[in-house]
Design an enzyme around this catalytic site. Structure first.
Site, PDB file in Angstrom:
ATOM      1  N   ASP A  14       0.799  -1.226   0.000  1.00  0.00           N
ATOM      2  CA  ASP A  14       0.000   0.000   0.000  1.00  0.00           C
ATOM      3  C   ASP A  14       0.830   1.274   0.000  1.00  0.00           C
ATOM      4  O   ASP A  14       0.581   2.192  -0.784  1.00  0.00           O
ATOM      5  CB  ASP A  14      -0.936   0.030   1.212  1.00  0.00           C
ATOM      6  CG  ASP A  14      -2.096  -0.940   1.050  1.00  0.00           C
ATOM      7  OD1 ASP A  14      -2.177  -1.607  -0.007  1.00  0.00           O
ATOM      8  OD2 ASP A  14      -2.902  -1.032   1.989  1.00  0.00           O
ATOM      9  N   ARG A  99       1.929   5.006  16.848  1.00  0.00           N
ATOM     10  CA  ARG A  99       1.536   6.062  15.903  1.00  0.00           C
ATOM     11  C   ARG A  99       2.048   7.445  16.296  1.00  0.00           C
ATOM     12  O   ARG A  99       2.591   8.158  15.455  1.00  0.00           O
ATOM     13  CB  ARG A  99       0.020   6.084  15.679  1.00  0.00           C
ATOM     14  CG  ARG A  99      -0.588   4.862  14.939  1.00  0.00           C
ATOM     15  CD  ARG A  99       0.361   4.180  14.025  1.00  0.00           C
ATOM     16  NE  ARG A  99      -0.231   3.121  13.213  1.00  0.00           N
ATOM     17  CZ  ARG A  99       0.278   1.895  13.087  1.00  0.00           C
ATOM     18  NH1 ARG A  99       1.366   1.547  13.750  1.00  0.00           N
ATOM     19  NH2 ARG A  99      -0.277   1.002  12.301  1.00  0.00           N
ATOM     20  N   ASP A 128      -6.020   3.817  13.176  1.00  0.00           N
ATOM     21  CA  ASP A 128      -4.704   4.381  12.909  1.00  0.00           C
ATOM     22  C   ASP A 128      -4.762   5.681  12.115  1.00  0.00           C
ATOM     23  O   ASP A 128      -3.974   6.590  12.334  1.00  0.00           O
ATOM     24  CB  ASP A 128      -3.799   3.344  12.246  1.00  0.00           C
ATOM     25  CG  ASP A 128      -3.400   2.239  13.226  1.00  0.00           C
ATOM     26  OD1 ASP A 128      -3.295   2.556  14.428  1.00  0.00           O
ATOM     27  OD2 ASP A 128      -3.221   1.094  12.804  1.00  0.00           O
ATOM     28  N   SER A 179      -3.916  -9.149   8.525  1.00  0.00           N
ATOM     29  CA  SER A 179      -3.304  -7.827   8.558  1.00  0.00           C
ATOM     30  C   SER A 179      -2.573  -7.712   9.891  1.00  0.00           C
ATOM     31  O   SER A 179      -3.176  -7.891  10.954  1.00  0.00           O
ATOM     32  CB  SER A 179      -4.388  -6.760   8.440  1.00  0.00           C
ATOM     33  OG  SER A 179      -3.906  -5.559   8.964  1.00  0.00           O
TER      34      SER A 179
HETATM   35  N1  ARG Z   1      -7.073  -2.557  16.878  1.00  0.00           N
HETATM   36  C1  ARG Z   1      -5.774  -2.157  17.193  1.00  0.00           C
HETATM   37  C2  ARG Z   1      -5.709  -0.670  17.437  1.00  0.00           C
HETATM   38  O1  ARG Z   1      -6.571   0.026  16.990  1.00  0.00           O
HETATM   39  C3  ARG Z   1      -4.761  -2.608  16.195  1.00  0.00           C
HETATM   40  C4  ARG Z   1      -4.781  -2.004  14.833  1.00  0.00           C
HETATM   41  C5  ARG Z   1      -3.673  -2.619  14.080  1.00  0.00           C
HETATM   42  N2  ARG Z   1      -3.654  -2.492  12.690  1.00  0.00           N
HETATM   43  C6  ARG Z   1      -3.439  -3.550  11.863  1.00  0.00           C
HETATM   44  N3  ARG Z   1      -3.127  -3.291  10.653  1.00  0.00           N
HETATM   45  N4  ARG Z   1      -3.507  -4.777  12.245  1.00  0.00           N
HETATM   46  O2  ARG Z   1      -4.813  -0.175  18.052  1.00  0.00           O
END
Ligand code: ARG
Length: 407
Positions: A14, A99, A128, A179
């Site tokens: 991506d 992040r 995210d 993912s």
């Molecule tokens: N649900 C978790 C959060 O919002 C993990 C998100 C992770 N992203 C992924 N691409 N698996 O912090």
């Protein structure tokens, strides 16, 4: 006129496609910034240098790799330990903590390179995007934030075709099973069969918590003012300490989570995590607080902790409320010093087997029932009478005592 955009680059499909897409659709000069927060580039069989070169091959005018592992550990994981941070009582904020680290570096790179915008590769359904955008706006309200993957309308197959068309060297072509987002605090795994909340979490999704130990494994974790500083008496930098505890705990299968969580965007999602180091340190730290925090302070802190975790989950790392809560948490940690002995036993059970502190508020002679007892027993009678005086008066005048019967 072309403008400069700093892109949060992972080396994956991506964000590689995003480099070219930003050039095409925004006439952008793209500066790719890959931030190492402890995700294992090696696990994907890649070196950071290969990732950097891919960004350039995709069309970036510049590509940088930034090692932010110590910063992530010291400035993000340590505050989370001090705050006993677990979103909805469970999730130790793995992605949510990385992040703001990345955002900090995107903004710094934007300043260095005179960019007007930053970009990320998140879709519109997750948390995210919220963290990247709200984080950037809290540090640099003048910067624009672009989210190509939210608007380009390409499927995974479309992206593979787009990469082929522009000669972007991509390693993955097969359909990914899950993912995954990873950093030194742990690993988040979504998609595929995991999306059925009734289905067992697939065993092959776990890599950090496969049982390899054939018996219990122990670790003595030393803390100073809330910060983990040593394992079995040996001082370690925090990022190495997290990894060491993670290896030991993970070898017994400890550190897995399976939960349905509330995303900020209103979606309930089923996610699984493995964070052996994080969960062990959080468990050990909370236990040491039980030994060293004065009662009212401990109780009030416990009330604020869920809020801290929620703010961080919601992308409010740099917000004023989060900063104010940090000040409270920091001041609570002054005496959280001591050692916690943890024992991990296959399959996946971790307990605090012992704790000690030179600053413990646990007083043996007050607590004991043997003859070392120093508690003033006669003080108890008056204390208990006054403690119950209000209800005793109420019972006599209005309650059970009045008519003699049960309420
Ligand atoms: N649900 C978790 C959060 O919002 C993990 C998100 C992770 N992203 C992924 N691409 N698996 O912090």
């Amino acid at each position: 006129m072309s403008r400069r955009v700093v892109l949060a680059y992972s080396g994956g499909l991506d964000t590689s496609v995003a480099v070219r897409w930003l050039m095409e659709h925004h006439d952008a000069e793209v500066i790719a910034v890959a931030v190492d927060v402890g995700q294992s580039a090696e696990a994907a069989g890649e070196e950071w240098e290969a990732i950097r070169r891919r960004a350039l091959a995709a069309g970036a005018v510049e590509a940088e790799v930034i090692d932010a592992r110590r910063e992530m550990a010291e400035e993000f994981c340590v505050p989370a330990i001090k705050a006993n941070a677990r979103y909805e009582g469970k999730y130790p904020l793995v992605s949510a903590l990385s992040r703001p680290v990345i955002v900090r570096h995107l903004v710094a790179a934007a300043r260095r390179h005179g960019a007007q915008a930053v970009a990320h590769g998140c879709t519109g359904k997750g948390n995210d995007q919220v963290r990247f955008e709200v984080g950037t706006r809290s540090l640099a309200p003048d910067l624009e934030v672009l989210a190509p993957a939210r608007v380009w309308g390409m499927s995974r197959q479309d992206c593979v075709a787009y990469a082929a068309k522009w000669d972007i060297p991509i390693t993955v072509t097969v359909e990914k099973l899950y993912s995954i987002d990873e950093n030194l605090w742990g690993k988040a795994i979504e998609c595929g069969v995991i999306e059925d909340p009734w289905a067992d979490p697939p065993d092959d999704a776990y890599t950090l918590t496969r049982v390899t130990a054939d018996g219990p494994v122990e670790a003595v974790i030393g803390f100073e003012a809330g910060v983990p500083v040593s394992v079995d008496g040996r001082s370690l930098p925090v990022e190495e300490l997290i990894a060491e505890i993670g290896r030991r705990a993970g070898s017994t299968g400890y550190g897995r989570l399976d939960m349905v969580e509330n995303r900020r965007v209103g979606i309930k999602s089923r996610e699984i995590y493995e964070c052996p180091g994080a969960l062990a340190l959080l468990q050990a730290h909370a236990d040491l607080e039980d030994l060293t925090l004065e009662r009212d302070l401990g109780h009030e802190k416990a009330r604020l902790e869920p809020r801290w975790a929620e703010l961080v989950y919601d992308g409010m790392w740099f917000s004023p409320l989060k900063q104010a809560l940090d000040a409270f948490v920091e001041s609570s940690q002054r005496h959280v010093t001591g050692e916690v002995r943890m024992r991990f036993s296959p399959p996946g059970v971790g307990v605090v087997a012992g704790r000690r502190s030179p600053l413990a508020l646990y007083d043996h002679d007050l607590a004991t029932y043997d003859k070392a007892d120093s508690f003033r027993h006669h003080d108890a009678e008056g204390f208990v009478r006054l403690w119950g005086l209000g209800v005793s008066t109420w019972a006599a005048r209005q309650g059970a005592g009045r008519g003699g019967g049960q309420p």
